[in-house]
Design a protein around this motif. Structure first.
Motif, PDB file in Angstrom:
ATOM      1  N   ASN A  34       0.804  -1.002  -0.084  1.00  0.00           N
ATOM      2  CA  ASN A  34       0.212   0.057   0.029  1.00  0.00           C
ATOM      3  C   ASN A  34       0.856   1.228   0.024  1.00  0.00           C
ATOM      4  O   ASN A  34       1.475   1.534   1.042  1.00  0.00           O
ATOM      5  N   THR A  36       0.221   4.300   0.033  1.00  0.00           N
ATOM      6  CA  THR A  36      -0.209   5.348   0.977  1.00  0.00           C
ATOM      7  C   THR A  36       0.197   5.183   2.308  1.00  0.00           C
ATOM      8  O   THR A  36       0.298   6.101   2.886  1.00  0.00           O
ATOM      9  N   ASP A  39       3.552   6.357   2.311  1.00  0.00           N
ATOM     10  CA  ASP A  39       3.738   7.938   2.452  1.00  0.00           C
ATOM     11  C   ASP A  39       3.303   8.305   3.555  1.00  0.00           C
ATOM     12  O   ASP A  39       4.057   9.389   4.298  1.00  0.00           O
ATOM     13  N   GLN A  40       2.297   7.722   4.276  1.00  0.00           N
ATOM     14  CA  GLN A  40       1.910   8.106   5.883  1.00  0.00           C
ATOM     15  C   GLN A  40       3.040   7.663   6.685  1.00  0.00           C
ATOM     16  O   GLN A  40       3.332   8.559   7.646  1.00  0.00           O
TER      17      GLN A  40
END
Length: 282
Positions: A34, A36, A39-40
């Motif tokens: 994932n 995302t 990035d988080q």
């Protein structure tokens, strides 16, 4: 020290946070399907760099924190790619199938089968927290199959993170964890299901729910993506625990049907002994 964390969720992310705090020389690389999540994790300073499985040869430590069915598939691949001095450990809630999957691997000595008994009902990088493992038990299986110098490397990490160590064979681990963890999650999921179905007809049922319900159903918020593979991997032990649990539920139901409240009192009074057993556990 290059630490590759595969799976940047609650468990993997919390390891990353604590290892960064405990080891000044640690550089954390995040690997996750994932994007995302990566990035988080980067924005939250959980990891230092985003990476991929193809870069695993650079690792000194690999932490595999993904669902157990995925771990079974990827673990042999990781062992194929790592350096001779790299330690690989997983954090899965089942151990027997994982250990069997690599028992004949040329680099079995690089793998440490671990299960830290810690977590919350939340998931994803934003759920990762510092000191999740402090004071928690970490069950190690088949320690004798891991190279001694890599055992020491793993124990240094676990010690700095404040974990207690318990040794157990994989079959015993899976049997015992079915009772104290897997059954608890099933009970919570099914209680939640029962109340949700009833709530369709009684819209105010949740207005009556107090802290007792909230604490009992808390685990029903756990990730199905993580728990479905666990139940699959530990099927035989989970079925055994469910059969015993259902028997006890039916017996309790019969006591109520028969108005045997004296026996109900005794049943609950005897079960109160669990307070002594669990004393000191948060």
């Amino acid at each position: 020290m290059n630490v590759f964390v595969i799976g940047i969720g609650l468990i993997g992310g919390s390891f990353a946070i604590d290892i960064k705090a405990a080891f000044d020389e640690a550089v954390i690389y995040g690997v996750d399907q994932n994007e995302t999540h990566l990035d988080q994790a980067l924005s939250l300073n959980i990891i230092d760099h985003k990476s991929t499985i193809e870069d695993i040869s650079q690792a000194d430590i690999v932490i595999v924190a993904i669902p157990v069915d995925a771990t079974v598939n990827i673990l042999p691949m990781i062992l194929d790619m790592i350096d001779e001095d790299c330690l690989v450990f997983d954090v899965g809630s089942t151990k027997q199938k994982l250990c069997v999957s690599v028992e004949q691997h040329d680099k079995r000595r690089n793998y440490l089968a671990a299960h830290p008994i810690a977590g919350t009902e939340f998931s994803g990088p934003q759920a990762a927290i510092a000191n999740l493992y402090r004071g928690k038990t970490n069950i190690i299986c088949e320690i004798e199959k891991t190279a001694f110098k890599l055992q020491e490397k793993g124990m240094e990490i676990f010690s700095r993170l404040g974990m207690r160590i318990r040794y157990m064979d994989p079959a015993s681990h899976d049997k015992h964890i079915a009772y104290v963890s897997h059954l608890s999650h099933i009970s919570s999921f099914m209680l939640g299901k029962t109340v949700i179905e009833k709530e369709k007809n009684e819209r105010d049922i949740f207005d009556m729910a107090g802290s007792g319900f909230a604490s009992t159903v808390r685990l029903a918020k756990s990730s199905p993506a993580m728990w479905t593979p666990i139940f699959k991997h530990n099927k035989e032990n989970v079925i055994e625990t469910l059969e015993e649990y259902i028997t006890n539920l039916n017996q309790f139901k019969e006591l109520i049907e028969n108005n045997d409240y004296e026996e109900i009192y005794k049943e609950m009074e005897n079960t109160n002994h669990i307070r002594t057993i669990l004393k000191g556990i948060a």
